[in-house]
Design a protein around this motif. Structure first.
Motif, PDB file in Angstrom:
ATOM      1  N   THR A 202      32.863  38.698  33.442  1.00  0.00           N
ATOM      2  CA  THR A 202      33.105  40.121  33.182  1.00  0.00           C
ATOM      3  C   THR A 202      31.811  40.936  33.231  1.00  0.00           C
ATOM      4  N   ILE A 203      31.184  41.154  32.100  1.00  0.00           N
ATOM      5  CA  ILE A 203      30.096  42.123  32.048  1.00  0.00           C
ATOM      6  C   ILE A 203      28.833  41.649  32.758  1.00  0.00           C
ATOM      7  N   ASP A 204      28.722  40.342  33.063  1.00  0.00           N
ATOM      8  CA  ASP A 204      27.565  39.885  33.825  1.00  0.00           C
ATOM      9  C   ASP A 204      27.656  40.282  35.293  1.00  0.00           C
ATOM     10  N   LEU A 205      28.848  40.683  35.740  1.00  0.00           N
ATOM     11  CA  LEU A 205      29.027  41.067  37.140  1.00  0.00           C
ATOM     12  C   LEU A 205      28.460  42.458  37.384  1.00  0.00           C
ATOM     13  N   PRO A 206      27.930  42.710  38.577  1.00  0.00           N
ATOM     14  CA  PRO A 206      27.405  44.050  38.873  1.00  0.00           C
ATOM     15  C   PRO A 206      28.466  45.137  38.707  1.00  0.00           C
ATOM     16  N   ASP A 207      29.661  44.869  39.208  1.00  0.00           N
ATOM     17  CA  ASP A 207      30.765  45.826  39.084  1.00  0.00           C
ATOM     18  C   ASP A 207      31.833  45.190  38.191  1.00  0.00           C
ATOM     19  N   TRP A 208      31.500  45.016  36.912  1.00  0.00           N
ATOM     20  CA  TRP A 208      32.350  44.227  36.025  1.00  0.00           C
ATOM     21  C   TRP A 208      33.699  44.902  35.764  1.00  0.00           C
ATOM     22  N   ARG A 209      33.785  46.217  35.941  1.00  0.00           N
ATOM     23  CA  ARG A 209      35.064  46.892  35.687  1.00  0.00           C
ATOM     24  C   ARG A 209      36.143  46.467  36.682  1.00  0.00           C
ATOM     25  N   ARG A 210      35.737  45.897  37.812  1.00  0.00           N
ATOM     26  CA  ARG A 210      36.703  45.438  38.805  1.00  0.00           C
ATOM     27  C   ARG A 210      36.904  43.925  38.734  1.00  0.00           C
ATOM     28  N   SER A 211      36.523  43.338  37.636  1.00  0.00           N
ATOM     29  CA  SER A 211      36.677  41.897  37.465  1.00  0.00           C
ATOM     30  C   SER A 211      38.151  41.507  37.504  1.00  0.00           C
ATOM     31  N   ALA A 212      38.432  40.365  38.129  1.00  0.00           N
ATOM     32  CA  ALA A 212      39.812  39.866  38.198  1.00  0.00           C
ATOM     33  C   ALA A 212      40.319  39.381  36.855  1.00  0.00           C
ATOM     34  N   TRP A 213      39.410  39.306  35.857  1.00  0.00           N
ATOM     35  CA  TRP A 213      39.800  38.830  34.527  1.00  0.00           C
ATOM     36  C   TRP A 213      40.098  39.970  33.568  1.00  0.00           C
ATOM     37  N   PRO A 216      42.641  46.656  35.301  1.00  0.00           N
ATOM     38  CA  PRO A 216      44.081  46.541  35.579  1.00  0.00           C
ATOM     39  C   PRO A 216      44.456  45.367  36.477  1.00  0.00           C
ATOM     40  N   GLN A 217      43.456  44.626  37.014  1.00  0.00           N
ATOM     41  CA  GLN A 217      43.795  43.591  37.987  1.00  0.00           C
ATOM     42  C   GLN A 217      44.432  42.373  37.320  1.00  0.00           C
ATOM     43  N   LEU A 218      43.683  41.698  36.458  1.00  0.00           N
ATOM     44  CA  LEU A 218      44.189  40.506  35.769  1.00  0.00           C
ATOM     45  C   LEU A 218      44.809  39.512  36.755  1.00  0.00           C
ATOM     46  N   SER A 219      44.145  39.335  37.889  1.00  0.00           N
ATOM     47  CA  SER A 219      44.700  38.506  38.958  1.00  0.00           C
ATOM     48  C   SER A 219      44.074  37.119  39.044  1.00  0.00           C
ATOM     49  N   ALA A 220      43.173  36.783  38.119  1.00  0.00           N
ATOM     50  CA  ALA A 220      42.402  35.549  38.246  1.00  0.00           C
ATOM     51  C   ALA A 220      43.285  34.304  38.229  1.00  0.00           C
ATOM     52  N   VAL A 221      44.201  34.214  37.276  1.00  0.00           N
ATOM     53  CA  VAL A 221      45.042  33.025  37.163  1.00  0.00           C
ATOM     54  C   VAL A 221      45.928  32.872  38.402  1.00  0.00           C
ATOM     55  N   TYR A 222      46.479  33.977  38.872  1.00  0.00           N
ATOM     56  CA  TYR A 222      47.361  33.909  40.047  1.00  0.00           C
ATOM     57  C   TYR A 222      46.601  33.385  41.267  1.00  0.00           C
ATOM     58  N   TYR A 223      45.421  33.945  41.536  1.00  0.00           N
ATOM     59  CA  TYR A 223      44.678  33.516  42.715  1.00  0.00           C
ATOM     60  C   TYR A 223      44.097  32.118  42.545  1.00  0.00           C
ATOM     61  N   ALA A 224      43.788  31.735  41.307  1.00  0.00           N
ATOM     62  CA  ALA A 224      43.326  30.365  41.072  1.00  0.00           C
ATOM     63  C   ALA A 224      44.429  29.359  41.370  1.00  0.00           C
ATOM     64  N   MET A 225      45.666  29.720  41.007  1.00  0.00           N
ATOM     65  CA  MET A 225      46.789  28.813  41.250  1.00  0.00           C
ATOM     66  C   MET A 225      47.178  28.743  42.719  1.00  0.00           C
ATOM     67  N   THR A 226      46.915  29.785  43.470  1.00  0.00           N
ATOM     68  CA  THR A 226      47.260  29.787  44.895  1.00  0.00           C
ATOM     69  C   THR A 226      46.091  29.361  45.756  1.00  0.00           C
ATOM     70  N   ALA A 252      51.444  35.519  35.349  1.00  0.00           N
ATOM     71  CA  ALA A 252      50.051  35.153  35.599  1.00  0.00           C
ATOM     72  C   ALA A 252      49.085  36.182  35.019  1.00  0.00           C
ATOM     73  N   GLN A 253      49.426  37.465  35.099  1.00  0.00           N
ATOM     74  CA  GLN A 253      48.565  38.487  34.499  1.00  0.00           C
ATOM     75  C   GLN A 253      48.510  38.342  32.985  1.00  0.00           C
ATOM     76  N   THR A 254      49.652  38.048  32.380  1.00  0.00           N
ATOM     77  CA  THR A 254      49.678  37.829  30.935  1.00  0.00           C
ATOM     78  C   THR A 254      48.812  36.639  30.555  1.00  0.00           C
ATOM     79  N   MET A 255      48.901  35.574  31.331  1.00  0.00           N
ATOM     80  CA  MET A 255      48.082  34.393  31.055  1.00  0.00           C
ATOM     81  C   MET A 255      46.596  34.702  31.196  1.00  0.00           C
TER      82      MET A 255
END
Length: 510
Positions: A202-213, A216-226, A252-255
């Motif tokens: 998250t905050i260690d990223l240069p553009d942390w507001r767009r983090s998949a974790w 509004p994205q919350l896509s990390a678990v979904y893309y990790a599973m696929t 996946a977003q909830t997870m």
């Protein structure tokens, strides 16, 4: 009137104790359970590194060159200390090193001759085994090194061990709770692992507001599973992916949100509480168990589950084991435990202390202070919060980095690899992965167009998957590294084929 004065004194003591960190305290039985579970994990890890025999051992050798996957100079460790410490050598040398590691891990697990020297040797051997071939290692190996380091300074063998049985170290009159800097350091390291993982995403990223974790994205678990790397194909993952595509509330977003919150908040709650910290351990254990079901990252999740034993407080042990101990918690010494007066209870505690403070010798204390201070300095330096004057070289030299990644930023590039062996015998080609994994079952490889997206079950082991996927990500499958790897693999395979068909040996030619 002494009673009001004593009562006031212990009320002040209660406030002081509650303000102090409860992580200074650990139950001796929690340490013992951790030793048994962690030692068993180390034995499993050593077995998993050698479960495929010569095909696994070739990752760790450099002689003979035609039977080693890596060239002698193919290592990131070029310092003279590391060249000697992480020397790979011959098959015979590495067999002896693995045998020594298994012996030391067995002594640690059983608590037999489990003194500081034994634990130090085990730490040095584990660093050697994990660092000589970085391609098959991951962050869980780094975490285990930190756990082993602090085990050196803690009495993990004082209970439920051969040493304790032989010397009768633990009796009914001895305390069950210990305090000291090493206790604080070990639990702080556990917290740093979780916090470091979350911050890296998250905050260690240069553009942390767009983090998949994060929303509004919350896509990390979904893309990790696929993704092709380490994703399992089972009923649970299919249910999650189906729920993520057919329901309004994305599963996946909830997870993803729940995992981020749990990894950030629950370890801190465990760190600052005492009597109820085991509930946080249950939550973290469940998190790792769920991840183990969804992803083929076994070492991370097993170590994550094992380390939760450290959070079990004394009151829970007393309840489980039916102990008649007067102790409730290090922060509750002022409380009355029977019908006696405050003065009577003070006299009891003076006669039978419930908490023992570790009193290390000056040399041990100096090492503890250094490693604890450097751990905090290095962890903050990794975030860029403070300057790192040594650039992390001390931690890198001892292989004690604070760089934590369990699942970080996901690569947009998927790596899918396939090894095909061609022979001049009755079969034109066969799937090398399947042959090694099954111990000799030769099947024809799938056409490239039908290779499944999920590859984790195709690789011989998770460590092979990590190495080869990493090479594919970096386009290392067409250079000298891949050439060395394939040549050595052909030699090892041909040894079996010549034994199987002595009259008409098959030769793997590509």
């Amino acid at each position: 009137e002494p009673q009001p004065s004593l009562h006031k004194q212990h009320t002040q003591q209660k406030i002081t104790m509650k303000l102090s960190l409860s992580s200074f305290y650990m139950d001796i039985r929690s340490l013992a359970l951790f030793r048994i579970l962690f030692g068993t994990y180390l034995l499993y890890d050593l077995y998993s590194r050698l479960s495929l025999g010569k095909y696994d051992l070739a990752w760790y050798t450099q002689e003979p060159a035609d039977q080693s996957y890596l060239r002698a100079n193919d290592t990131p460790h070029q310092a003279p200390l590391h060249k000697a410490w992480f020397y790979r050598g011959s098959v015979q040398f590495q067999t002896a090193m693995f045998a020594a590691s298994i012996l030391l891990a067995t002594l640690y697990t059983t608590g037999w001759y489990c003194n500081a020297a034994t634990k130090l040797l085990l730490f040095l051997m584990q660093v050697h085994q994990q660092s000589k071939t970085m391609f098959v290692s991951d962050g869980s190996d780094s975490f285990s090194r930190h756990l082993l380091l602090w085990s050196i300074f803690l009495p993990v063998e004082a209970c439920w061990s051969v040493d304790a049985q032989r010397r009768r170290r633990l009796s009914s009159s001895q305390p069950s709770t210990f305090s000291g800097l090493a206790c604080l350091a070990l639990l702080t390291q556990v917290v740093f692992m979780y916090l470091g993982t979350v911050l890296f995403r998250t905050i260690d990223l240069p553009d942390w507001r767009r983090s998949a974790w994060l929303p509004p994205q919350l896509s990390a678990v979904y893309y990790a599973m696929t993704d092709a790397f380490a994703s399992r194909d089972n009923a649970l993952t299919r249910f999650i992916l189906l729920g993520s595509s057919t329901t309004t509330t994305n599963v996946a977003q909830t997870m993803t949100m729940v995992a981020t919150i749990v990894e950030f908040i629950v370890p801190l709650l465990c760190w600052f509480t005492w009597r109820q910290r085991h509930w946080g351990a249950v939550v973290l254990f469940g998190l790792h168990a769920g991840l183990l079901c969804c992803f083929n990252l076994p070492n991370w999740q097993i170590v994550g589950m094992v380390v939760q034993a450290l959070w079990i407080p004394t009151n829970v042990w007393d309840y489980w084991l039916g102990s008649d101990s007067e102790e409730r918690s290090p922060m509750e010494h002022h409380k009355k435990t029977d019908g006696d007066t405050v003065v009577d209870n003070i006299a009891k505690r003076k006669a039978k202390p419930s908490v023992s403070k570790l009193s290390p010798n000056p040399i041990s204390l100096c090492f503890q202070l250094f490693f604890f201070g450097y751990m905090n300095y290095n962890w903050a330096g990794m975030r860029g919060w403070i300057p790192k004057h040594d650039n992390g070289d001390i931690g890198e030299g001892l292989r004690l980095s604070q760089y934590w990644v369990m699942y970080g930023t996901l690569s947009p590039k998927t790596a899918v690899t396939q090894l095909i062996g061609k022979t001049n015998h009755f079969m034109d080609s066969f799937d090398v992965y399947h042959y090694i994994k099954t111990g000799g079952d030769k099947i024809k490889p799938d056409p490239p167009s039908t290779i499944p997206h999920n590859m984790t079950d195709y690789y011989p082991s998770p460590r092979w998957e990590r190495a080869l996927s990493q090479w594919a990500q970096k386009d290392d499958l067409t250079g000298k590294r891949a050439e060395q790897f394939c040549r050595a693999l052909c030699v090892l395979l041909n040894q079996e084929f010549e034994t199987e068909w002595e009259e008409d040996p098959s030769r793997i030619n590509s």
